[in-house]
Design a protein around this motif. Structure first.
Motif, PDB file in Angstrom:
ATOM      1  N   VAL A 123      44.291  17.072  88.694  1.00  0.00           N
ATOM      2  CA  VAL A 123      44.297  18.629  89.052  1.00  0.00           C
ATOM      3  C   VAL A 123      43.102  19.459  89.038  1.00  0.00           C
ATOM      4  O   VAL A 123      42.229  19.130  88.226  1.00  0.00           O
ATOM      5  CB  VAL A 123      45.651  19.317  88.079  1.00  0.00           C
ATOM      6  CG1 VAL A 123      45.985  20.547  88.228  1.00  0.00           C
ATOM      7  CG2 VAL A 123      47.012  18.282  88.405  1.00  0.00           C
ATOM      8  N   ASN A 124      43.201  20.385  89.722  1.00  0.00           N
ATOM      9  CA  ASN A 124      41.833  21.492  89.607  1.00  0.00           C
ATOM     10  C   ASN A 124      41.870  22.122  88.308  1.00  0.00           C
ATOM     11  O   ASN A 124      42.768  22.278  87.613  1.00  0.00           O
ATOM     12  CB  ASN A 124      42.409  22.575  90.821  1.00  0.00           C
ATOM     13  CG  ASN A 124      41.848  22.171  92.173  1.00  0.00           C
ATOM     14  OD1 ASN A 124      40.832  21.520  92.011  1.00  0.00           O
ATOM     15  ND2 ASN A 124      41.990  22.748  93.073  1.00  0.00           N
ATOM     16  N   GLY A 125      40.547  22.037  88.026  1.00  0.00           N
ATOM     17  CA  GLY A 125      40.352  22.667  86.776  1.00  0.00           C
ATOM     18  C   GLY A 125      40.289  21.676  85.619  1.00  0.00           C
ATOM     19  O   GLY A 125      39.910  22.068  84.374  1.00  0.00           O
ATOM     20  N   THR A 126      40.830  20.586  85.867  1.00  0.00           N
ATOM     21  CA  THR A 126      40.576  19.691  84.791  1.00  0.00           C
ATOM     22  C   THR A 126      39.449  19.143  84.306  1.00  0.00           C
ATOM     23  O   THR A 126      38.952  18.615  83.014  1.00  0.00           O
ATOM     24  CB  THR A 126      41.353  18.200  85.024  1.00  0.00           C
ATOM     25  OG1 THR A 126      41.241  17.768  86.168  1.00  0.00           O
ATOM     26  CG2 THR A 126      43.168  18.472  85.120  1.00  0.00           C
ATOM     27  N   LYS A 178      37.150  17.260  86.934  1.00  0.00           N
ATOM     28  CA  LYS A 178      36.886  16.210  87.911  1.00  0.00           C
ATOM     29  C   LYS A 178      35.395  16.329  88.335  1.00  0.00           C
ATOM     30  O   LYS A 178      34.727  15.314  88.130  1.00  0.00           O
ATOM     31  CB  LYS A 178      37.735  16.312  89.307  1.00  0.00           C
ATOM     32  CG  LYS A 178      39.000  15.956  88.967  1.00  0.00           C
ATOM     33  CD  LYS A 178      39.716  16.016  90.509  1.00  0.00           C
ATOM     34  CE  LYS A 178      39.843  17.075  91.158  1.00  0.00           C
ATOM     35  NZ  LYS A 178      40.490  18.398  90.273  1.00  0.00           N
ATOM     36  N   LYS A 197      28.569  13.981  85.483  1.00  0.00           N
ATOM     37  CA  LYS A 197      28.393  13.568  84.208  1.00  0.00           C
ATOM     38  C   LYS A 197      27.957  11.915  84.326  1.00  0.00           C
ATOM     39  O   LYS A 197      27.293  11.304  83.712  1.00  0.00           O
ATOM     40  CB  LYS A 197      29.255  13.833  83.021  1.00  0.00           C
ATOM     41  CG  LYS A 197      29.177  15.252  82.734  1.00  0.00           C
ATOM     42  CD  LYS A 197      30.368  15.466  81.632  1.00  0.00           C
ATOM     43  CE  LYS A 197      30.446  16.776  80.853  1.00  0.00           C
ATOM     44  NZ  LYS A 197      31.656  17.230  80.117  1.00  0.00           N
ATOM     45  N   GLN A 234      28.601  22.282  93.851  1.00  0.00           N
ATOM     46  CA  GLN A 234      28.642  22.021  92.532  1.00  0.00           C
ATOM     47  C   GLN A 234      28.149  20.709  92.195  1.00  0.00           C
ATOM     48  O   GLN A 234      27.257  20.250  91.387  1.00  0.00           O
ATOM     49  CB  GLN A 234      30.103  22.371  91.783  1.00  0.00           C
ATOM     50  CG  GLN A 234      30.284  22.337  90.358  1.00  0.00           C
ATOM     51  CD  GLN A 234      31.497  22.407  89.936  1.00  0.00           C
ATOM     52  OE1 GLN A 234      32.553  22.683  90.789  1.00  0.00           O
ATOM     53  NE2 GLN A 234      31.849  22.028  88.728  1.00  0.00           N
ATOM     54  N   THR A 283      39.115  15.110  79.415  1.00  0.00           N
ATOM     55  CA  THR A 283      38.051  15.983  79.192  1.00  0.00           C
ATOM     56  C   THR A 283      38.670  17.132  78.078  1.00  0.00           C
ATOM     57  O   THR A 283      39.601  17.267  77.791  1.00  0.00           O
ATOM     58  CB  THR A 283      37.829  16.810  80.507  1.00  0.00           C
ATOM     59  OG1 THR A 283      39.076  17.448  80.733  1.00  0.00           O
ATOM     60  CG2 THR A 283      37.411  15.944  81.538  1.00  0.00           C
ATOM     61  N   ASP A 297      36.554  18.222  72.983  1.00  0.00           N
ATOM     62  CA  ASP A 297      35.875  19.312  72.231  1.00  0.00           C
ATOM     63  C   ASP A 297      36.821  20.639  71.882  1.00  0.00           C
ATOM     64  O   ASP A 297      37.295  21.181  72.911  1.00  0.00           O
ATOM     65  CB  ASP A 297      34.316  19.731  72.690  1.00  0.00           C
ATOM     66  CG  ASP A 297      34.630  20.259  73.925  1.00  0.00           C
ATOM     67  OD1 ASP A 297      35.121  19.584  74.874  1.00  0.00           O
ATOM     68  OD2 ASP A 297      34.056  21.422  74.470  1.00  0.00           O
ATOM     69  N   GLY A 326      35.402  13.587  77.502  1.00  0.00           N
ATOM     70  CA  GLY A 326      34.575  15.023  77.735  1.00  0.00           C
ATOM     71  C   GLY A 326      34.622  15.482  76.316  1.00  0.00           C
ATOM     72  O   GLY A 326      35.690  15.851  75.827  1.00  0.00           O
ATOM     73  N   LEU A 327      33.357  15.861  75.990  1.00  0.00           N
ATOM     74  CA  LEU A 327      33.494  16.463  74.696  1.00  0.00           C
ATOM     75  C   LEU A 327      32.309  17.943  74.831  1.00  0.00           C
ATOM     76  O   LEU A 327      31.766  18.213  73.992  1.00  0.00           O
ATOM     77  CB  LEU A 327      32.561  15.579  73.567  1.00  0.00           C
ATOM     78  CG  LEU A 327      33.637  14.471  73.215  1.00  0.00           C
ATOM     79  CD1 LEU A 327      32.988  13.363  72.583  1.00  0.00           C
ATOM     80  CD2 LEU A 327      34.734  15.123  72.282  1.00  0.00           C
TER      81      LEU A 327
HETATM   82  N1  LIG Z   1      34.616  22.372  76.815  1.00  0.00           N
HETATM   83  C1  LIG Z   1      34.626  21.496  78.075  1.00  0.00           C
HETATM   84  N2  LIG Z   1      34.691  22.071  79.184  1.00  0.00           N
HETATM   85  C2  LIG Z   1      34.676  21.002  80.158  1.00  0.00           C
HETATM   86  C3  LIG Z   1      34.640  19.737  79.831  1.00  0.00           C
HETATM   87  N3  LIG Z   1      34.638  19.002  81.230  1.00  0.00           N
HETATM   88  C4  LIG Z   1      34.886  20.040  82.122  1.00  0.00           C
HETATM   89  N4  LIG Z   1      34.610  21.365  81.414  1.00  0.00           N
HETATM   90  C5  LIG Z   1      34.735  22.713  82.167  1.00  0.00           C
HETATM   91  O1  LIG Z   1      36.064  22.601  82.971  1.00  0.00           O
HETATM   92  C6  LIG Z   1      35.769  23.548  83.831  1.00  0.00           C
HETATM   93  C7  LIG Z   1      36.390  22.864  85.239  1.00  0.00           C
HETATM   94  O2  LIG Z   1      35.772  21.808  85.607  1.00  0.00           O
HETATM   95  P1  LIG Z   1      35.497  21.117  87.209  1.00  0.00           P
HETATM   96  O3  LIG Z   1      34.622  19.848  86.929  1.00  0.00           O
HETATM   97  O4  LIG Z   1      35.064  22.489  88.032  1.00  0.00           O
HETATM   98  O5  LIG Z   1      36.870  20.909  87.359  1.00  0.00           O
HETATM   99  P2  LIG Z   1      37.543  20.396  88.673  1.00  0.00           P
HETATM  100  O6  LIG Z   1      38.497  21.607  89.464  1.00  0.00           O
HETATM  101  O7  LIG Z   1      38.776  19.325  88.040  1.00  0.00           O
HETATM  102  O8  LIG Z   1      36.710  19.680  89.552  1.00  0.00           O
HETATM  103  C8  LIG Z   1      34.311  23.779  84.108  1.00  0.00           C
HETATM  104  O9  LIG Z   1      34.089  25.203  83.417  1.00  0.00           O
HETATM  105  C9  LIG Z   1      33.813  22.756  83.230  1.00  0.00           C
HETATM  106  O10 LIG Z   1      32.432  23.284  82.439  1.00  0.00           O
HETATM  107  C10 LIG Z   1      34.548  19.298  78.566  1.00  0.00           C
HETATM  108  O11 LIG Z   1      34.707  17.902  78.279  1.00  0.00           O
HETATM  109  N5  LIG Z   1      34.797  20.143  77.585  1.00  0.00           N
END
Ligand SMILES: Nc1nc2c(ncn2[C@@H]2O[C@H](COP(=O)(O)OP(=O)(O)O)[C@@H](O)[C@H]2O)c(=O)[nH]1
Ligand SMILES: [Mg+2]
Length: 404
Positions: free
Chosen positions: A212-215, A217, A223, A250, A355, A358, A381-382
Motif C-alpha cells: 500500500v502507498n506510504g508503507t 516501497k 535501500k 524518488q 518497515t 524503529d 526497515g529501521l
Molecule cells: N522511520 C522509518 N521511516 C521509513 C522507513 N521506510 C520508509 N520510511 C518512510 O516512509 C515514508 C514513505 O515511504 P515511501 O518509500 O515513499 O513509500 P511508498 O509510497 O510505499 O513508496 C517516507 O517518508 C520514508 O522515509 C523505515 O524503515 N523507518
C-alpha cells in the motif's frame, strides 16, 4: 623597401596567428563532451527509453555553445584554453553503501521501543515472585499490545506457564534463556530468509516490490538496491509506480546514488510496459538484479489484481519473477495485516519487508504477519537513512528484543 618587407612579414605573422587561433578554436569546439541533441526525458518506446545512467554520466553543466560562440572568444583571448579547462565537471558521485553483514546487530538500538514493550516487559513480569493469574494476564496483554496476535500469544503463554512450572525457582538467567527460546520458536520459520537475487540463469533475477502507498516501497527498493550494490551486484530499477511523477524521481535519486539505472516512463503510463522495459534493460546490460517498484493503489481488489497480474506476466515473458516482496508498515498493526491478506490473494508473495520497526512498540507484528501469510519476513526497515534496512535474522531480532 624595408617598410614593405616589414609589412609583409607582419602580415604573414598575423595571418599565421589568426589561422592558428581559428584552428585552435575548432579544436576546442571538439573538446566539450559529445553533446546530446535530444535530452528530453519522456520517451516511452523501449529502444528509445531514456537511460538515466547516461544522463548521470553527462556533466551537469554541459555547455551548448554554437560555433560562433566558440570562435569569438578564441580570437580575442589567446589564453582562454587553460581558463576554460579549469571548471572540470564533477563526476557524479557514486556512494559506497555500508556492508550488510551484521546490520541488524548494529541497528538493534532502533528496536528500543519494541524491546521495552515486549522483551524487557516480559522478563520483568516473569521475574515476579508470584506468578499469579493477574501476572499471566499482564504477560498476555504485553504480547497482544506488541501485535504478536491472539493465537501466537495464547500458544506462547501456555508454553511459558508450563516451563516456568517445571523450572520451579527461577534465576534471571534461566528466565532469559527460556523466553529467548520461546520467542525464537514464534519468530523462526523453515523458509529461507535471503532475498532471491541469484537465479542461476543468464537473465537477471527479478524482484517486484508491492504494498500500500506510504508503507515504504520506494524507500525499500532504493535501500535494497544499495544492499545489492554493496554485495557486488549490478542493479537496474524499474519505476512502475507511474501514478505520480515524483515516485519515479524518488526512485531515480536512490539509483543515481549507487550508479544504478532507472527505467521510467511518463506519468500515468502503463506500469507493465515500464516493468517490461526494465527487465529488457536488465537483460541488455547483463545486470544481476532488476528491482521493480510498483504503485500501491488499493482502490479495488480487481484493479490491483489486474495491474500486478499484468506486470507479472510481462516480466515473465522475458525472465522468471524470482521474488514478490510485500512491504508492510509495522506501525499500522492489524490494518497492515488486512492489507497483507488482500495482496496475498492477488499475487504470490514470497517475502515480507516490515518497515518502520524503529520507534514502534509493535515488534510482535513479525510473528503475526508470518503466521498470516505463511511467508518469512526477509528484510526490516529501521529508519529513513539509506542503510537502515537489515536482513531479518530471527536470533539477532529476539536478542535485540530481550536485551543483554
Ligand atoms: N522511520 C522509518 N521511516 C521509513 C522507513 N521506510 C520508509 N520510511 C518512510 O516512509 C515514508 C514513505 O515511504 P515511501 O518509500 O515513499 O513509500 P511508498 O509510497 O510505499 O513508496 C517516507 O517518508 C520514508 O522515509 C523505515 O524503515 N523507518
Ligand atoms: Mg513509492
Amino acid at each position: 623597401m624595408e617598410i614593405v618587407i616589414l609589412a609583409v612579414v607582419i602580415a604573414v605573422v598575423l595571418v599565421g596567428a589568426v589561422s592558428g587561433l581559428v584552428v585552435g578554436g575548432r579544436r576546442k569546439k571538439q573538446l566539450p563532451p559529445a553533446e546530446r541533441p535530444s535530452a528530453t526525458p519522456t520517451i516511452t518506446t523501449p529502444p528509445a527509453e531514456p537511460r538515466v545512467g547516461d544522463e548521470a554520466e553527462t556533466p551537469r553543466d554541459e555547455s551548448r555553445r554554437t560555433i560562433e560562440e566558440v570562435d569569438l572568444p578564441a580570437a580575442e583571448a589567446p589564453e582562454a584554453p587553460p581558463a576554460e579547462a579549469e571548471p572540470a565537471p564533477a563526476a557524479p558521485e557514486v556512494e559506497v553503501p555500508e556492508p550488510t553483514e551484521g546490520r541488524l546487530v548494529r541497528l538493534r538500538a532502533r528496536l528500543a521501543r519494541s524491546q521495552n514493550a515486549l522483551g524487557k516487559g516480559l522478563l520483568t513480569l516473569l521475574s515476579r515472585e508470584h506468578l499469579d493469574e493477574d501476572t499471566w494476564e499482564e504477560i498476555e496483554d504485553t504480547l497482544l499490545t506488541a501485535d504478536v496476535g491472539v493465537v501466537p500469544t495464547q500458544e506462547l503463554v501456555e508454553r511459558l506457564r508450563e516451563r516456568v512450572r517445571v523450572l520451579g525457582t527461577r534465576t534471571p538467567q534461566e528466565l532469559r534463556t527460556l523466553l529467548r527460546e520461546e520467542l525464537l520458536k514464534l519468530v523462526a520459520t523453515d523458509a529461507p530468509r535471503a532475498v532471491k537475487t541469484d537465479n542461476g540463469l543468464e537473465t537477471p533475477a527479478v524482484v517486484m516490490v508491492v504494498g500500500v502507498n506510504g508503507t515504504g516501497k520506494t524507500t525499500t527498493t532504493g535501500k535494497l538496491a544499495r544492499v545489492l550494490v554493496a554485495d557486488g551486484k549490478s542493479v537496474v530499477l524499474g519505476a512502475a509506480d507511474t501514478f505520480r511523477a515524483a515516485a519515479a524521481d524518488q526512485l531515480q535519486t536512490w539509483g543515481e546514488r549507487v550508479g544504478a539505472r532507472t527505467v521510467r516512463g511518463p506519468e500515468g503510463g502503463d506500469p507493465a510496459s515500464i516493468a517490461f522495459d526494465a527487465v529488457k534493460e536488465g537483460i541488455a546490460e547483463h545486470a544481476d538484479v532488476v528491482l521493480i517498484d510498483t504503485a500501491g493503489r488499493l482502490h479495488t481488489k480487481a484493479g490491483l489484481m489486474d495491474e500486478l497480474g499484468k506486470v507479472k506476466r510481462v516480466v515473465e515473458k522475458q525472465a522468471p519473477l524470482d521474488e514478490v516482496l510485500l512491504v508492510l508498515d509495522a506501525t499500522t498493526g492489524q490494518n497492515g495485516l488486512v492489507q497483507a491478506r488482500v495482496f496475498a490473494e492477488v499475487v504470490n508473495i514470497t517475502g515480507i519487508v516490515l518497515t518502520k520497526l524503529d520507534g514502534t512498540a509493535k515488534g510482535g507484528i513479525v510473528v503475526a504477519v508470518q503466521r498470516e501469510l505463511g511467508v518469512p519476513v526477509k528484510l526490516i526497515g529501521l529508519g529513513e537513512g539509506p542503510d537502515d534496512l537489515a536482513p531479518f535474522d530471527p536470533e539477532a531480532f529476539v536478542d535485540a528484543l530481550i536485551g543483554d
